[in-house]
Design an enzyme around this catalytic site. Structure first.
Site, mmCIF file in Angstrom:
data_model
loop_
_atom_site.group_PDB
_atom_site.id
_atom_site.type_symbol
_atom_site.label_atom_id
_atom_site.label_comp_id
_atom_site.label_asym_id
_atom_site.label_seq_id
_atom_site.Cartn_x
_atom_site.Cartn_y
_atom_site.Cartn_z
ATOM 1 N N CYS A 49 0.910 -1.147 0.051
ATOM 2 C CA CYS A 49 -0.020 0.095 0.090
ATOM 3 C C CYS A 49 0.935 1.344 -0.177
ATOM 4 O O CYS A 49 0.781 2.252 -0.706
ATOM 5 C CB CYS A 49 -0.889 0.028 1.315
ATOM 6 N N ASP A 71 10.686 -6.044 -8.985
ATOM 7 C CA ASP A 71 11.081 -6.462 -7.882
ATOM 8 C C ASP A 71 12.425 -6.258 -7.468
ATOM 9 O O ASP A 71 13.359 -6.182 -8.174
ATOM 10 C CB ASP A 71 10.573 -8.102 -7.993
ATOM 11 N N HIS A 74 -6.334 -2.530 -1.063
ATOM 12 C CA HIS A 74 -5.528 -3.481 -0.058
ATOM 13 C C HIS A 74 -6.540 -4.850 -0.257
ATOM 14 O O HIS A 74 -7.808 -4.744 0.232
ATOM 15 C CB HIS A 74 -5.481 -2.999 1.127
ATOM 16 N N ASN A 83 1.636 -16.031 -5.194
ATOM 17 C CA ASN A 83 2.060 -16.816 -3.936
ATOM 18 C C ASN A 83 0.999 -16.591 -2.748
ATOM 19 O O ASN A 83 0.863 -15.466 -2.554
ATOM 20 C CB ASN A 83 3.218 -16.726 -3.433
ATOM 21 N N THR A 118 5.017 -13.619 1.168
ATOM 22 C CA THR A 118 5.611 -12.962 2.244
ATOM 23 C C THR A 118 5.350 -11.512 2.616
ATOM 24 O O THR A 118 5.594 -10.902 3.531
ATOM 25 C CB THR A 118 7.322 -12.782 1.898
ATOM 26 N N HIS A 145 -0.149 -8.148 1.066
ATOM 27 C CA HIS A 145 -1.028 -7.587 0.136
ATOM 28 C C HIS A 145 -0.810 -8.312 -1.415
ATOM 29 O O HIS A 145 0.180 -8.552 -1.839
ATOM 30 C CB HIS A 145 -0.495 -6.092 -0.156
ATOM 31 N N HIS A 175 -0.286 -9.912 -4.639
ATOM 32 C CA HIS A 175 0.693 -9.291 -5.670
ATOM 33 C C HIS A 175 0.808 -10.513 -6.728
ATOM 34 O O HIS A 175 0.776 -11.624 -6.234
ATOM 35 C CB HIS A 175 1.599 -8.763 -5.275
HETATM 36 P P1 AMP Z 1 6.118 -13.109 -2.306
HETATM 37 O O1 AMP Z 1 7.273 -13.910 -1.551
HETATM 38 O O2 AMP Z 1 5.239 -13.772 -3.212
HETATM 39 O O3 AMP Z 1 5.071 -12.563 -1.093
HETATM 40 O O4 AMP Z 1 6.656 -11.955 -2.873
HETATM 41 C C1 AMP Z 1 7.063 -10.743 -2.344
HETATM 42 C C2 AMP Z 1 8.194 -9.923 -3.298
HETATM 43 O O5 AMP Z 1 8.196 -8.839 -2.965
HETATM 44 C C3 AMP Z 1 9.163 -10.450 -3.288
HETATM 45 O O6 AMP Z 1 9.845 -11.193 -4.645
HETATM 46 C C4 AMP Z 1 10.333 -9.458 -2.915
HETATM 47 O O7 AMP Z 1 11.601 -9.486 -3.523
HETATM 48 C C5 AMP Z 1 9.538 -8.331 -3.122
HETATM 49 N N1 AMP Z 1 9.904 -7.166 -2.427
HETATM 50 C C6 AMP Z 1 9.861 -7.027 -0.974
HETATM 51 N N2 AMP Z 1 9.934 -5.671 -0.820
HETATM 52 C C7 AMP Z 1 10.108 -5.043 -1.925
HETATM 53 C C8 AMP Z 1 10.244 -3.401 -2.193
HETATM 54 N N3 AMP Z 1 10.557 -2.633 -1.166
HETATM 55 N N4 AMP Z 1 10.281 -3.186 -3.444
HETATM 56 C C9 AMP Z 1 10.402 -3.981 -4.643
HETATM 57 N N5 AMP Z 1 9.845 -5.421 -4.094
HETATM 58 C C10 AMP Z 1 9.855 -5.948 -3.127
HETATM 59 ZN ZN ZN Z 2 -1.757 -3.258 1.195
#
Ligand code: AMP
Ligand code: ZN
Length: 113
Positions: free
Chosen positions: A7, A30, A46, A86, A94, A97, A99
């Site tokens: 967000c 990413d 969200h 995921n 992880t 939100h 994605h």
């Molecule tokens: P997931 O593991 O599917 O929840 O994916 C979360 C993704 O967000 C991971 O691939 C991280 O590398 C990416 N990520 C986390 N923080 C950031 C950020 N500040 N800017 C860009 N990507 C991010």
């Molecule tokens: Zn959010």
């Protein structure tokens, strides 16, 4: 204000490298790319995870997939790409939100690990 990382990224409160934006969707690179092109595509609204998609918010998800198609054209992903969501602990989510990872630029293995 919500304490949600994505967000905050969509609102411009945390910096990101934007690759696409419209009224409903924000997409950015990413921070730890798993392919030569790796974008994260999110609804600005969200929604916690794919398990929370319902009649009321599915328009946001439709907008995400329209954006994916547009990004693929803009980034010349004519060799193909993969969209990954995921969901939950076992799905490897992880950030809480919803994605969609848009991965391209190399041949991607199947099935995933
Ligand atoms: P997931 O593991 O599917 O929840 O994916 C979360 C993704 O967000 C991971 O691939 C991280 O590398 C990416 N990520 C986390 N923080 C950031 C950020 N500040 N800017 C860009 N990507 C991010
Ligand atoms: Zn959010």
């Amino acid at each position: 204000m919500s304490d949600c990382l994505f967000c905050k990224i969509a609102a411009g409160e945390i910096p990101s490298t934007k690759v696409y934006e419209d009224e409903k969707v924000y997409a950015f690179l990413d921070i730890e790319p798993k392919a030569p092109f790796h974008a994260i595509v999110i609804p600005k609204k969200h929604i916690k995870s794919a398990a929370e998609i319902n009649e009321d918010n599915s328009g946001e998800i439709s907008a995400v997939f329209k954006a994916v198609s547009e990004i693929a054209k803009r980034e010349n992903l004519e060799n193909g790409f993969r969209v990954v969501n995921n969901c939950g602990a076992d799905g490897g989510q992880t950030v809480g939100h919803i994605h969609f990872h848009l991965l391209a630029g190399r041949s991607l293995a199947w099935p995933p690990g």
